[in-house]
Write an enzyme that holds these catalytic residues in place. Structure first.
Site, mmCIF file in Angstrom:
data_model
loop_
_atom_site.group_PDB
_atom_site.id
_atom_site.type_symbol
_atom_site.label_atom_id
_atom_site.label_comp_id
_atom_site.label_asym_id
_atom_site.label_seq_id
_atom_site.Cartn_x
_atom_site.Cartn_y
_atom_site.Cartn_z
ATOM 1 N N PRO A 125 0.895 -1.209 0.047
ATOM 2 C CA PRO A 125 -0.048 -0.050 -0.013
ATOM 3 C C PRO A 125 0.679 1.179 -0.044
ATOM 4 O O PRO A 125 0.572 2.369 -0.500
ATOM 5 C CB PRO A 125 -0.757 -0.240 1.307
ATOM 6 C CG PRO A 125 -0.931 -1.601 1.425
ATOM 7 C CD PRO A 125 0.299 -2.182 0.967
ATOM 8 N N SER A 129 7.819 1.433 -6.503
ATOM 9 C CA SER A 129 9.146 1.381 -6.740
ATOM 10 C C SER A 129 10.357 1.353 -5.928
ATOM 11 O O SER A 129 11.105 0.640 -6.140
ATOM 12 C CB SER A 129 9.356 2.473 -7.993
ATOM 13 O OG SER A 129 8.683 2.617 -8.963
ATOM 14 N N ARG A 261 -15.860 5.203 -43.047
ATOM 15 C CA ARG A 261 -16.232 6.331 -42.618
ATOM 16 C C ARG A 261 -16.062 7.715 -43.487
ATOM 17 O O ARG A 261 -15.080 8.046 -44.093
ATOM 18 C CB ARG A 261 -15.985 6.964 -41.159
ATOM 19 C CG ARG A 261 -16.332 8.080 -40.583
ATOM 20 C CD ARG A 261 -17.717 7.888 -40.020
ATOM 21 N NE ARG A 261 -18.221 9.277 -39.278
ATOM 22 C CZ ARG A 261 -19.345 9.386 -38.770
ATOM 23 N NH1 ARG A 261 -20.281 8.265 -38.486
ATOM 24 N NH2 ARG A 261 -19.626 10.468 -37.835
ATOM 25 N N GLN A 272 -5.503 13.979 -45.472
ATOM 26 C CA GLN A 272 -4.155 14.232 -45.235
ATOM 27 C C GLN A 272 -3.645 14.105 -43.604
ATOM 28 O O GLN A 272 -2.982 13.482 -43.331
ATOM 29 C CB GLN A 272 -3.607 15.188 -45.885
ATOM 30 C CG GLN A 272 -3.286 15.353 -47.323
ATOM 31 C CD GLN A 272 -2.403 16.519 -47.895
ATOM 32 O OE1 GLN A 272 -2.239 17.553 -47.097
ATOM 33 N NE2 GLN A 272 -2.168 16.306 -49.179
ATOM 34 N N ILE A 331 -9.414 9.827 -34.319
ATOM 35 C CA ILE A 331 -9.786 9.633 -35.761
ATOM 36 C C ILE A 331 -11.358 9.034 -35.578
ATOM 37 O O ILE A 331 -12.326 9.413 -36.396
ATOM 38 C CB ILE A 331 -9.031 8.405 -36.091
ATOM 39 C CG1 ILE A 331 -7.547 8.976 -36.481
ATOM 40 C CG2 ILE A 331 -9.672 7.545 -37.436
ATOM 41 C CD1 ILE A 331 -6.634 7.718 -36.939
ATOM 42 N N HIS A 332 -11.633 8.372 -34.414
ATOM 43 C CA HIS A 332 -13.137 7.885 -34.250
ATOM 44 C C HIS A 332 -13.854 8.958 -33.670
ATOM 45 O O HIS A 332 -15.268 8.534 -33.922
ATOM 46 C CB HIS A 332 -12.947 6.739 -33.301
ATOM 47 C CG HIS A 332 -12.634 5.521 -33.871
ATOM 48 N ND1 HIS A 332 -11.128 5.116 -34.190
ATOM 49 C CD2 HIS A 332 -13.392 4.289 -34.187
ATOM 50 C CE1 HIS A 332 -11.106 4.059 -34.704
ATOM 51 N NE2 HIS A 332 -12.360 3.262 -34.886
ATOM 52 N N GLU A 357 5.178 -2.534 -13.714
ATOM 53 C CA GLU A 357 6.715 -2.931 -13.747
ATOM 54 C C GLU A 357 7.479 -1.841 -14.112
ATOM 55 O O GLU A 357 8.310 -1.820 -14.765
ATOM 56 C CB GLU A 357 6.615 -3.930 -14.846
ATOM 57 C CG GLU A 357 5.690 -4.894 -14.897
ATOM 58 C CD GLU A 357 5.638 -5.816 -13.835
ATOM 59 O OE1 GLU A 357 6.278 -5.336 -12.686
ATOM 60 O OE2 GLU A 357 4.725 -6.865 -13.545
#
Length: 375
Positions: A125, A129, A261, A272, A331-332, A357
Site C-alpha cells: 500500500p 518502486s 467513414r 491528409q 480518428i473515431h 513494472e
C-alpha cells in the site's frame, strides 16, 4: 530484423486463437471486471498458460521471441488476458530458475496445465518502486516462517493459487511461495480500475501466516537482487510486447474505420491529417516491435545487455501506445469515446502500461543513468 517462418506460423496460430476466443469476450470481461473462465480454460488447453515453462514439466517451452509474439497477440485482444500470461510467467520463471527440485516438482507441472495460477506479490500500500522499503516481515521459528504485512495491486490476486511474496527476514529481502489456503492469509478484491479491469487485482493481508521453511525461494537476502529483478525483467519484456499488440489493435480499428467513414463527401482515409496520424502509428508500432525483437534476441543469446534493452523497449512501447491510442480516439471522434467501439477500452488500458513494472519516470532515471556511464 525478421522472425523465422516457424515463428511466423506460431504467431498466426496465436492470432487465430485470440480472434476466436479472446476478442469476443474482452468487452464483457472489461464490464464485469473478471476474465472469462472459458477463455482461461481454452488458454490452458492450448498450453498458453504454460508457454514459459519447460517441456520437462509439460510446458510449451517457448523461446523468448515466441513468448514475445504470444504476448503481442494477447495484447492485441485483451490486456487483462495478457496480464495473466505475464504474472503467471513471472512466478513460473522464479520457480524454474531459483526453486529446489521439490518446489519445481510441486508447482511447475500444475502451473503448466493451468490447474494452479501464480501471482507476483511485491507492491505494498505504501511501497511501489522503492521495493527495498517494503514493510512485510518474515520471522523464522524453527521449521517455519511467520509472515505479517500487506501487499496491494496484485494482478490475478483474486484467483491465484500460489503467491510469490517478498518480505524482510532479518532485515534481508527474501522470497517465499505461499499457498492461498494458508491460515491467516486474506484476499480482498480490488475493483474500479481504470484499465485492464479484468486483471482481478487484490490486496493481500498476512496475519501471523505460518509458511514452511521449505517454501522459501532462494536464500535469505536474494529476494530483490536475484529473484524479483529477474521476474520484473520478464514482466517488462512481456508488457512491451503487449503494448505492440495493443497498438496493432488500435491501428487495425483505425484503418477499418477510416476506409468506411465519410466526412465532407470523402473517406476519412483520404484526408491528409488522418493519413499523418496513421503513418505515425505504423512507424511507431514497427519501431516498438523492433526494440522488442532486439531485446528478445539478446535474451536468447544470454547477452547481459538484454536487461537494458528490455528497459528501452518497455519505455518506448508504453509511451508509444498512449500516443497511438490517443490518436485512435481522435480518428473515431465521439464513437471512440463510447463502449460500442473497443477504442475507449484500448485508451484506458494503454495508460496502465506506463505504470506497471516500473513507471515511465523510473525508466527515464535508469536509462539516463546507464547512458551516463557509457562515456
Amino acid at each position: 530484423m525478421n522472425i523465422s517462418a516457424q515463428q511466423r506460423n506460431l504467431q498466426m496460430e496465436f492470432r487465430a486463437f485470440v480472434d476466436q476466443f479472446v476478442i469476443p469476450s474482452a468487452g464483457e470481461s472489461d464490464r464485469t471486471e473478471k476474465l472469462s473462465p472459458e477463455v482461461m480454460k481454452k488458454m490452458a488447453e492450448k498450453g498458453y498458460i504454460g508457454s514459459m515453462i519447460a517441456r520437462e514439466y509439460d510446458g510449451m517451452g517457448l523461446d523468448m521471441i515466441g513468448l514475445g509474439l504470444l504476448n503481442e497477440e494477447f495484447g492485441r485482444g485483451c490486456s487483462s488476458a495478457r496480464s495473466l500470461l505475464t504474472v503467471h510467467g513471472m512466478v513460473a520463471l522464479a520457480i524454474s530458475r531459483w526453486g529446489t527440485y521439490e518446489q519445481k516438482e510441486q508447482w511447475l507441472g500444475r502451473m503448466a496445465s493451468g490447474e494452479v495460477i501464480g501471482a507476483f506479490a511485491l507492491t505494498e500500500p505504501y511501497v511501489g518502486s522503492d521495493a527495498k522499503s517494503m514493510e512485510t516481515s518474515a520471522d523464522l521459528f524453527e521449521d517455519h516462517y511467520v509472515i505479517n504485512g500487506r501487499k496491494k495491486w496484485i494482478t490475478m490476486g483474486q484467483i491465484a493459487d500460489v503467491f510469490l511474496i517478498f518480505a524482510h527476514c532479518n532485515g534481508k529481502p527474501t522470497a517465499f511461495l505461499l499457498d492461498k489456503h494458508t491460515e491467516g492469509f486474506l484476499i480482498r478484491p480490488i475493483s474500479g480500475m481504470m484499465g485492464a479491469r479484468a486483471s482481478m487485482l487484490a490486496e493481500l493481508r498476512f496475519d501471523q501466516c505460518k509458511v514452511p521453511k521449505e517454501n522459501r525461494l532462494g536464500g535469505e537476502g536474494s529476494g530483490l537482487s536475484h529473484i524479483a529483478l529477474t521476474c520484473l525483467d520478464y514482466g517488462r519484456y512481456t508488457i512491451a510486447w503487449g503494448c505492440v499488440g495493443l497498438g496493432q489493435a488500435c491501428l487495425e480499428e483505425c484503418l477499418q474505420y477510416s476506409n468506411t467513414r465519410r466526412q465532407f463527401g470523402d473517406l476519412l482515409s483520404s484526408h491528409q491529417l488522418i493519413q499523418k496520424m496513421i503513418t505515425e502509428m505504423v512507424v511507431d508500432i514497427k519501431a516498438a516491435r523492433l526494440l522488442c525483437l532486439n531485446a528478445g534476441y539478446l535474451k536468447e543469446q544470454g547477452d547481459p545487455d538484454s536487461i537494458m534493452e528490455t528497459w528501452n523497449a518497455k519505455y518506448f512501447a508504453s509511451r508509444m501506445i498512449n500516443k497511438v491510442a490517443n490518436d485512435a480516439i481522435q480518428i473515431h471522434g465521439a464513437n471512440g469515446c463510447h463502449n460500442s467501439y473497443p477504442l475507449e477500452r484500448y485508451y484506458r488500458d494503454s495508460k496502465l502500461n506506463e505504470i506497471i513494472e516500473g513507471t515511465t519516470q523510473m525508466h527515464e532515471i535508469l536509462i539516463a543513468s546507464h547512458a551516463s556511464t557509457m562515456f
